[in-house]
Design an enzyme around this catalytic site. Structure first.
Site, mmCIF file in Angstrom:
data_model
loop_
_atom_site.group_PDB
_atom_site.id
_atom_site.type_symbol
_atom_site.label_atom_id
_atom_site.label_comp_id
_atom_site.label_asym_id
_atom_site.label_seq_id
_atom_site.Cartn_x
_atom_site.Cartn_y
_atom_site.Cartn_z
ATOM 1 N N THR A 12 -1.267 -3.434 -7.743
ATOM 2 C CA THR A 12 -1.589 -3.937 -6.400
ATOM 3 C C THR A 12 -2.664 -5.014 -6.450
ATOM 4 O O THR A 12 -2.589 -6.005 -5.716
ATOM 5 C CB THR A 12 -2.072 -2.773 -5.509
ATOM 6 O OG1 THR A 12 -0.973 -1.907 -5.303
ATOM 7 C CG2 THR A 12 -2.576 -3.249 -4.164
ATOM 8 N N ASP A 84 -0.962 3.612 -9.591
ATOM 9 C CA ASP A 84 -0.030 4.753 -9.567
ATOM 10 C C ASP A 84 0.056 5.502 -10.901
ATOM 11 O O ASP A 84 0.129 6.728 -10.913
ATOM 12 C CB ASP A 84 1.369 4.287 -9.145
ATOM 13 C CG ASP A 84 1.405 3.890 -7.671
ATOM 14 O OD1 ASP A 84 0.451 4.227 -6.944
ATOM 15 O OD2 ASP A 84 2.377 3.239 -7.248
HETATM 16 N N1 ASP Z 1 2.333 0.466 -6.910
HETATM 17 C C1 ASP Z 1 1.058 -0.056 -7.315
HETATM 18 C C2 ASP Z 1 0.958 0.059 -8.831
HETATM 19 O O1 ASP Z 1 0.715 1.118 -9.322
HETATM 20 C C3 ASP Z 1 -0.042 0.693 -6.654
HETATM 21 C C4 ASP Z 1 -1.438 0.192 -6.952
HETATM 22 O O2 ASP Z 1 -1.704 -0.545 -7.871
HETATM 23 O O3 ASP Z 1 -2.365 0.621 -6.208
HETATM 24 O O4 ASP Z 1 1.138 -0.895 -9.518
#
Ligand code: ASP
Length: 329
Positions: A12, A84
């Protein structure tokens, strides 16, 4: 001047909005801009641009190799990563990069770096402070806390306090007076730095429910699984009437497939000695994960099977801490 290596992997923190939701992009220049200060030289390695849901053992090895290539020539390393699966990666890197001579600090954010309300700035500054601290180890910096990599678990999907240190105090925090590290909680490395890339990826995590069919264990074995982690109930309970998992543990162990047992409870250690439903599992060959997180138990089994297939040796590896992932009494 401190020399800090920044490894970016996506997540993210590096994501941009698109028709298909947030997608990772190369935002490494924005990250470098936040990290740059007068006392630090930032070296950049952008090694992948992935949502961490797509980070797998192949990527763990790339991250470990990128760390290893530069570990002797910098003062600290920051790895930006999606939240994640970050706890899996920090657990695995704690076993792949053993006895590191410098701080290796993972971080990420719940909101992209380009978002006006992003938590990325605080998390990156916190990671930078830790990376410059000279305290060796694998850490996760998030929401002004420093957590040992092998003790981190993601506990929130949206909140900024996304990570907790499980069964171990956070080793540090940022307050109005700066970074405070509790030195007594740092891992004591007595052996030289070692890179261990050899892992066995055919490991399965099985969460027990009152209806889980024990035949799943036969299916796993038929399909070439080399190790199993069972998330049992409470302090350590595994069913042996009707849906009999205890005899499956025995069967797997006799076939030289180690079965590690941990608890579904997030907090406090498993203790398979308390109840009959736990003792039976141990008597039939289960290896107790004690106070390890599930993430660490799964990664440690992959690591252990990469070193040996001998169950006795694997048992020994599980009872010996590598990076403070278990507390020995
Ligand atoms: N879906 C994202 C990831 O794990 C969530 C994040 O980074 O907060 O890459």
């Amino acid at each position: 001047m401190k020399k800090i290596l920044l490894i970016t992997t996506g997540g993210t923190i590096s994501s941009l909005p698109s028709e298909n939701g947030l997608i990772p992009a190369d935002c490494s220049e924005s990250i470098v801009r936040i990290l740059n200060d007068k006392e630090t030289t930032i070296l950049l390695k952008n090694i992948m641009v992935l949502d961490s849901s797509n980070i797998q053992p192949e990527e763990w090895k790339m991250i470990a190799e990128a760390i290893n290539e530069t570990i002797q020539s910098v003062d600290g390393i920051i790895v930006t990563h999606g939240t994640d699966t970050m706890a899996y990666t920090t657990s695995m890197i704690s076993f792949m990069i053993q006895n590191p001579p410098i701080p290796i600090v993972f971080t990420g954010s719940q909101l992209p770096i380009i978002h006006p309300l992003t938590d990325a700035v605080a998390n990156l500054k916190c990671a930078l402070e830790m990376a410059k601290s000279a305290y060796p180890g694998v850490f996760l910096a998030f929401d002004r806390k420093i957590i040992l990599g092998c003790r981190a678990v993601k506990v929130r999907t949206e909140g900024f306090t996304a990570f907790e240190s499980i069964n171990f105090h956070s080793i540090g925090k940022i307050t109005a007076t700066g970074l405070h590290i509790n030195e007594s909680l740092l891992p004591h490395y007595t052996k030289p730095f070692k890179l261990c890339l050899n892992i066995e990826t055919n490991v399965f995590l099985l969460k027990l429910t009152p209806t889980t069919n024990p035949n799943i264990v036969d299916l796993l074995i038929e399909n070439g699984i080399r190790g199993i982690v069972i998330e049992a109930y409470g302090a350590g309970g595994i069913s042996f009437i009707r849906r009999d998992f205890v005899s499956k543990i025995k069967q797997a162990t006799e076939k030289q497939i180690p079965v590690v047992v941990c608890s579904q409870c997030l907090y406090e250690s498993s203790n398979f000695q308390i109840y009959e439903v736990g003792k039976k599992a141990l008597q039939n060959g289960a290896i107790d994960a004690l106070d390890m997180t599930t993430e660490s138990a799964v990664c440690k089994l992959m690591y252990a099977l990469g070193q040996t297939k001998d169950i006795k040796e694997i048992r020994k590896i599980f009872s010996t801490p590598i990076a403070s992932e278990i507390q020995t009494k």
